[in-house]
Every structure is written in C-alpha cells, then in structure tokens.
Design a protein around this motif. Structure first.
Motif: not given
Length: 92
Positions: A15-22, A33-40, A45-52, A63-67
């Motif tokens: 799956f694809t994730f997007a992230h940014a931080a200062t 930090f977010t798992i890009v919806p629909g990218s799995g 395939a049904a994975t959504t969520g956040t992480g850091g 990296i950690w994921f809350e899926r």
C-alpha cells in the motif's frame, strides 16, 4: 508518498502512505501520516489508517501503522522496522 511492501499481522502485499513533519535537530513535530485510501493490493487491499515515524538517536527511522481493515472495523497497531522505503512519483 512512499510505498510499503511487506506483511502486517500475517497479511502481505503493498500500500502507499503519505507523510510529512517539521523536523529540527531537537525534535519532530506537526507530523502528518496517512495510508492512502484505495492504494492497497492483495491481502492489504482493504487497508486504511494512519501511522508515524520515530527517528532514533542514531538516525534509524522506524515506522508504525495503525491499520483499519474496511468492513471489519478493527484497529491494530504494527511497529515496522524499516531499512528503506520506496518513494512513489519521484518524491523523497
């Protein structure tokens, strides 16, 4: 954006994730930090969520994921040791 290709809790694929931080020399704040919806794909395939991302003193990035699995509604937190993540679309 970057891609994760591996296994989480016995399910594997990508799956694809997007992230940014200062980030400064002292701290890391305003993290996004977010798992890009629909990218799995495949079993993820049904994975959504956040992480850091946690940056250790020696510079190692972890990296950690809350899926959340769509249709199941459960959230699992997965720490993942990452040696390298693959950038998507030429971004770094």
């Amino acid at each position: 954006m970057e891609s994760f290709d591996g296994a989480l809790h016995g399910q594997s694929d990508a799956f694809t994730f997007a992230h940014a931080a200062t980030t400064t020399f002292e701290d890391r704040s305003r993290e996004f930090f977010t798992i890009v919806p629909g990218s799995g794909t495949g079993e993820l395939a049904a994975t959504t969520g956040t992480g850091g991302i946690v940056v250790e003193a020696d510079g190692t990035h972890r990296i950690w994921f809350e899926r959340t699995e769509a249709g199941i509604g459960r959230v699992n937190r997965f720490p993942v040791a990452v040696r390298a993540a693959r950038s998507v679309g030429g971004c770094r």
